[in-house]
Design a protein around this motif. Structure first.
Motif, PDB file in Angstrom:
ATOM      1  N   PRO A  41       1.057  -1.099   0.350  1.00  0.00           N
ATOM      2  CA  PRO A  41       0.095   0.186   0.261  1.00  0.00           C
ATOM      3  C   PRO A  41       1.082   1.333   0.182  1.00  0.00           C
ATOM      4  N   LEU A  42       1.853   1.531   0.896  1.00  0.00           N
ATOM      5  CA  LEU A  42       2.484   2.904   0.795  1.00  0.00           C
ATOM      6  C   LEU A  42       3.171   2.266  -0.501  1.00  0.00           C
ATOM      7  N   ASP A  43       4.057   1.628  -1.058  1.00  0.00           N
ATOM      8  CA  ASP A  43       4.818   1.823  -2.638  1.00  0.00           C
ATOM      9  C   ASP A  43       3.902   2.409  -3.209  1.00  0.00           C
ATOM     10  N   ALA A  44       2.739   1.547  -3.100  1.00  0.00           N
ATOM     11  CA  ALA A  44       1.423   1.546  -4.429  1.00  0.00           C
ATOM     12  C   ALA A  44       1.154   3.370  -4.007  1.00  0.00           C
ATOM     13  N   ASN A  45       1.179   3.999  -3.108  1.00  0.00           N
ATOM     14  CA  ASN A  45       0.133   5.500  -2.863  1.00  0.00           C
ATOM     15  C   ASN A  45       1.058   6.039  -3.091  1.00  0.00           C
ATOM     16  N   VAL A  46       2.450   6.060  -2.694  1.00  0.00           N
ATOM     17  CA  VAL A  46       3.612   7.082  -3.496  1.00  0.00           C
ATOM     18  C   VAL A  46       3.750   6.696  -4.770  1.00  0.00           C
ATOM     19  N   THR A  47       3.912   5.975  -5.807  1.00  0.00           N
ATOM     20  CA  THR A  47       4.520   6.094  -6.880  1.00  0.00           C
ATOM     21  C   THR A  47       2.977   6.598  -7.884  1.00  0.00           C
ATOM     22  N   ASN A  48       2.193   6.084  -7.476  1.00  0.00           N
ATOM     23  CA  ASN A  48       0.660   6.640  -7.412  1.00  0.00           C
ATOM     24  C   ASN A  48       1.008   8.550  -7.812  1.00  0.00           C
ATOM     25  N   SER A  49       1.042   8.800  -6.799  1.00  0.00           N
ATOM     26  CA  SER A  49       0.878  10.111  -6.538  1.00  0.00           C
ATOM     27  C   SER A  49       2.247  11.082  -7.784  1.00  0.00           C
ATOM     28  N   ILE A  50       3.090  10.096  -7.730  1.00  0.00           N
ATOM     29  CA  ILE A  50       4.713  10.820  -8.993  1.00  0.00           C
ATOM     30  C   ILE A  50       3.742  10.358  -9.960  1.00  0.00           C
ATOM     31  N   ALA A  51       3.706   9.379 -10.166  1.00  0.00           N
ATOM     32  CA  ALA A  51       2.429   8.926 -11.928  1.00  0.00           C
ATOM     33  C   ALA A  51       1.811   9.506 -12.267  1.00  0.00           C
ATOM     34  N   GLN A  52       0.943  10.391 -11.252  1.00  0.00           N
ATOM     35  CA  GLN A  52      -0.020  11.289 -11.531  1.00  0.00           C
ATOM     36  C   GLN A  52       0.189  12.406 -11.653  1.00  0.00           C
ATOM     37  N   PHE A 144      -5.235  25.078   1.224  1.00  0.00           N
ATOM     38  CA  PHE A 144      -3.681  24.111   2.422  1.00  0.00           C
ATOM     39  C   PHE A 144      -4.734  23.245   2.872  1.00  0.00           C
ATOM     40  N   VAL A 145      -5.993  22.938   3.978  1.00  0.00           N
ATOM     41  CA  VAL A 145      -6.108  21.519   3.827  1.00  0.00           C
ATOM     42  C   VAL A 145      -6.457  20.550   3.232  1.00  0.00           C
ATOM     43  N   ALA A 146      -7.000  21.443   1.693  1.00  0.00           N
ATOM     44  CA  ALA A 146      -7.459  20.219   0.475  1.00  0.00           C
ATOM     45  C   ALA A 146      -6.266  19.152   0.237  1.00  0.00           C
ATOM     46  N   THR A 147      -4.783  19.957   0.304  1.00  0.00           N
ATOM     47  CA  THR A 147      -3.753  19.948  -0.146  1.00  0.00           C
ATOM     48  C   THR A 147      -2.934  19.435   0.609  1.00  0.00           C
ATOM     49  N   LEU A 148      -2.480  19.150   1.696  1.00  0.00           N
ATOM     50  CA  LEU A 148      -2.475  19.102   2.720  1.00  0.00           C
ATOM     51  C   LEU A 148      -2.706  17.578   2.850  1.00  0.00           C
ATOM     52  N   TYR A 149      -4.040  16.755   2.538  1.00  0.00           N
ATOM     53  CA  TYR A 149      -5.176  15.768   2.691  1.00  0.00           C
ATOM     54  C   TYR A 149      -4.016  15.529   1.479  1.00  0.00           C
ATOM     55  N   GLY A 150      -4.189  15.984   0.215  1.00  0.00           N
ATOM     56  CA  GLY A 150      -3.524  15.829  -1.187  1.00  0.00           C
ATOM     57  C   GLY A 150      -1.953  15.212  -1.253  1.00  0.00           C
ATOM     58  N   GLY A 151      -1.979  15.694  -0.205  1.00  0.00           N
ATOM     59  CA  GLY A 151       0.103  14.707   0.243  1.00  0.00           C
ATOM     60  C   GLY A 151       0.206  14.623   0.680  1.00  0.00           C
ATOM     61  N   TYR A 152      -0.860  14.020   1.966  1.00  0.00           N
ATOM     62  CA  TYR A 152      -1.059  12.326   2.544  1.00  0.00           C
ATOM     63  C   TYR A 152      -1.640  11.525   1.669  1.00  0.00           C
ATOM     64  N   PHE A 153      -2.423  11.351   0.973  1.00  0.00           N
ATOM     65  CA  PHE A 153      -3.008  10.439   0.546  1.00  0.00           C
ATOM     66  C   PHE A 153      -3.477  10.960  -1.285  1.00  0.00           C
ATOM     67  N   GLY A 154      -3.576  12.484  -1.518  1.00  0.00           N
ATOM     68  CA  GLY A 154      -3.698  11.666  -3.006  1.00  0.00           C
ATOM     69  C   GLY A 154      -5.606  11.832  -3.652  1.00  0.00           C
ATOM     70  N   ALA A 190       5.038  18.979  -5.429  1.00  0.00           N
ATOM     71  CA  ALA A 190       6.093  19.487  -3.870  1.00  0.00           C
ATOM     72  C   ALA A 190       6.553  18.041  -3.367  1.00  0.00           C
ATOM     73  N   ALA A 191       4.497  17.038  -3.708  1.00  0.00           N
ATOM     74  CA  ALA A 191       5.070  15.574  -3.342  1.00  0.00           C
ATOM     75  C   ALA A 191       6.167  15.200  -3.212  1.00  0.00           C
ATOM     76  N   LEU A 192       5.858  14.937  -4.792  1.00  0.00           N
ATOM     77  CA  LEU A 192       6.919  14.330  -5.406  1.00  0.00           C
ATOM     78  C   LEU A 192       8.213  14.968  -4.689  1.00  0.00           C
ATOM     79  N   ALA A 193       8.758  16.050  -4.647  1.00  0.00           N
ATOM     80  CA  ALA A 193       9.636  16.119  -3.858  1.00  0.00           C
ATOM     81  C   ALA A 193      10.126  15.986  -2.242  1.00  0.00           C
ATOM     82  N   VAL A 194       9.234  15.318  -2.043  1.00  0.00           N
ATOM     83  CA  VAL A 194       9.642  14.440  -1.389  1.00  0.00           C
ATOM     84  C   VAL A 194       9.420  13.472  -1.169  1.00  0.00           C
TER      85      VAL A 194
END
Length: 250
Positions: A41-52, A144-154, A190-194
């Protein structure tokens, strides 16, 4: 990585990119597909975030004409989107996901209801017209709140973002949709940078999915530009309810 898996994820990527541009929620199409090919799940989450990310770039390019005249609004919300997503991405790497697993369906369903009620909320607040001043404090806090959520899960960030923009910024839904995809691109950057530095990203899958989401995002943006405001609104609502229901039962 088999040819069948690559074909499946490329197709899913195109659909995901189009969904991101039109309504949002495209990442929730790719996420289960990555789980299906064996990613944790964690790998899928971060891979998905970057692929989007390419989908948001394609959608922003496709809707760039609708961003004209919105420079002041973007100057306010772009830094807040970057800060929110960066913070959320860091939190993902250091906190348990249990809390977000519980609240995500609630957030998505609440955003869908907010979008459905947007015309009535606009009436309650005095029927402001496109070009009237935004509710600046509410707009900035919402982004800010929406993107805080977006950086965490997306997942379903676009649905949540679109609903909040619709009730805090005074403009047409078509122009606000362009802001939504631009802010989604900022948040994804921003999430990609992390994630690129400290997360288990599977770059091979990013190389397959990313170009497909780019194509889908650009095509979806062109479709969104031709949609009547009511059709665009209810597309967000219907997809949001479907995504929320899916998250409840999974």
């Amino acid at each position: 990585m088999s040819a069948a898996q690559m074909t499946l994820l490329a197709l899913v990527g195109v659909i995901s990119g189009a969904a991101n541009a039109i309504a949002g929620g495209g990442s929730l199409i790719v996420f289960p597909a990555l789980l299906a090919v064996g990613l944790p799940p964690l790998d899928a989450n971060v891979t998905n975030s970057i692929a989007q990310w390419p989908s948001y770039f394609g959608a922003t390019v496709g809707q760039r004409a609708d961003l004209q005249g919105q420079a002041a609004r973007l100057r306010l919300v772009v830094p807040l989107a970057a800060a929110g997503a960066f913070t959320g991405a860091v939190l993902l790497l250091v906190l348990s996901s249990a809390v977000f697993d519980t609240v995500v369906p609630v957030l998505v369903l609440a955003a869908s209801a907010l979008m459905a009620l947007q015309p009535r909320i606009t009436h309650w607040t005095g029927d402001p017209q496109p070009g009237d001043p935004d509710r600046t404090v509410a707009l900035g806090l919402s982004v800010f709140v929406a993107t805080l959520y977006g950086g965490y899960f997306g997942g379903a960030l676009g649905i949540i973002m679109m609903a909040l923009l619709a009730v805090t910024a005074n403009d047409t839904l078509r122009r606000l949709n362009a802001v939504k995809v631009a802010l989604s691109m900022v948040a994804a950057t921003a999430a990609l940078a992390v994630f690129a530095l400290g997360a288990p990203v599977h770059w091979g899958w990013v190389a397959v999915i990313g170009p497909a989401t780019l194509v889908g995002g650009y095509a979806g943006a062109k479709i969104a530009q031709r949609m009547h405001a009511a059709v665009l609104r209810w597309s967000v609502v219907v997809l949001g309810v479907a995504v929320g229901a899916y998250l409840v039962v999974t």
